[in-house]
Design an enzyme around this catalytic site. Sequence first.
Site, PDB file in Angstrom:
ATOM      1  N   LYS A  67      44.755 -37.030  25.315  1.00 28.04           N
ATOM      2  CA  LYS A  67      45.298 -36.181  24.279  1.00 28.04           C
ATOM      3  C   LYS A  67      44.304 -35.281  23.518  1.00 28.04           C
ATOM      4  O   LYS A  67      44.720 -34.030  23.462  1.00 28.04           O
ATOM      5  CB  LYS A  67      45.779 -37.475  23.206  1.00 28.04           C
ATOM      6  N   GLN A 106      46.080 -44.739  17.541  1.00 31.37           N
ATOM      7  CA  GLN A 106      46.277 -45.070  18.862  1.00 31.37           C
ATOM      8  C   GLN A 106      46.768 -46.679  18.777  1.00 31.37           C
ATOM      9  O   GLN A 106      45.836 -47.511  18.212  1.00 31.37           O
ATOM     10  CB  GLN A 106      45.018 -45.043  19.776  1.00 31.37           C
ATOM     11  N   ASP A 140      53.597 -38.872  16.103  1.00 28.90           N
ATOM     12  CA  ASP A 140      53.854 -39.847  17.263  1.00 28.90           C
ATOM     13  C   ASP A 140      55.531 -40.478  16.726  1.00 28.90           C
ATOM     14  O   ASP A 140      56.151 -41.053  17.670  1.00 28.90           O
ATOM     15  CB  ASP A 140      53.146 -41.092  16.952  1.00 28.90           C
TER      16      ASP A 140
END
Length: 292
Positions: free
Chosen positions: A52, A96, A119
Site C-alpha cells: 500500500k 491494518q 477503508d
Amino acid sequence: MTLLDGKKTAADIKSEIALEVIELKNKGKKTPHLAAVIVGNDGASLTYVNAKVKACDRVGFESTLIRLPETVTEEDLLNEINILNIDTDIDGFIVQLPLPKHIDEQKILMAVHPDKDVDGFHPTNVGKLTLNLPTFISATPFGILELLERYNVETVGKHVVVIGRSNIVGRPMSILLSQKRTKGNATVTLAHSRTQNLKELTLQADIIVAAIGIPEFLKADMVKDGVTIVDVGITRIADSRKKNGYRLAGDVHFESVAKKAAFITPVPGGVGPMTIAMLLKNTLLSVKRKNS
Ligand code: NAD
C-alpha cells in the site's frame, strides 16, 4: 473465457490517479497523504501494508507508515489514531487488520474519524453504504465493482452468490450488488459456513464471489457454464520451490473452473491489486471532498 485482469486494471486506475495528483499539484493544492498503522510483525500484514505504501509512491501520494510493537496497549493505539484524526496533513488512514487479541478491533475501527476512514470500516460509513449514500466503499468490494464495470460484466437481473459474510468483503459485496447502481440490480444470495446445499445455490449462480479463505474450495462441478467468478481468497501455502517459501492460493480451483467460466479473476493478480488501487481512489476522494 476472459481473464478479469486485476493487475492490469489496477495499473490503469493508478495511472489515472497519478494524472489527477499532477493536476492537483499544478493547481497548488496539497499532495494526497495516506497513513497506515500496523501492529506487530505478521508477515502477510507487513507485505500488504508495504504494498500500500509503495503504491502511494507510484501515484505521487505522500505516505506515512506507523509501526507499533505487538505489545502496544489499546490506549496507546487509540492515542496514535487520535493524532492521525487531528493531523490536517493526513487525508486518510488505515489500521491494518488483524490486530493482536488483547486489542478490541471494533473499538479501534470506531475511533477512526469517518472522514478519514478510507477503508470504509467505520459504522457511519458502513451505514451510508447500506443506504446507498456517498461514502468510502471498502476497498475490496469497491475494487470488485470496478473490475466488473471495466470488463462490462452484466449484473442487472443476474443471480449472484456471494460466499462468505465478513464485514469487510462478503456482506458489503452482497449489499452493493443488490442495490440500484451501475454494477448492481442483481438478485443476491449470501452464503456462509452454515449454509446448507451450497452446491445447489452455486449451480444456479450467474456470478460467484468467493470470499472464504479455504484454498480451491470452489470446484468445477459446483458451477454452471458461462459463470463469472470473482475469487477474493488469498491463502499462503508452504511451497519449498518458491524463493519466499510459499505460494498464494485462491478460493477457486482455477484450472478446472476457468474451463467453464465466461469471466474469472486469477490469484494472484485479480482482486488483490484492485483492493490497493481502490484504497488510493478513496484517499483521492477524501482530498476532493475537502477541496470542494
Ligand atoms: P473471513 O475470514 O472473516 O470469513 C470467512 C467467511 O467464509 C465466513 O463468513 C464464513 O461463514 C465463510 N465460510 C467458511 N467456511 C465456509 C464453507 N464451508 N462454506 C461457505 N462459507 C464458508 O472472511 P474475509 O476476511 O472476507 O476473508 C476471506 C478470504 O479473502 C481470505 O482468504 C482473505 O485472505 C481474503 N481477502 C482478500 C482480500 C483481497 O484484497 N484480495 C481482502 C480481504 C480478504
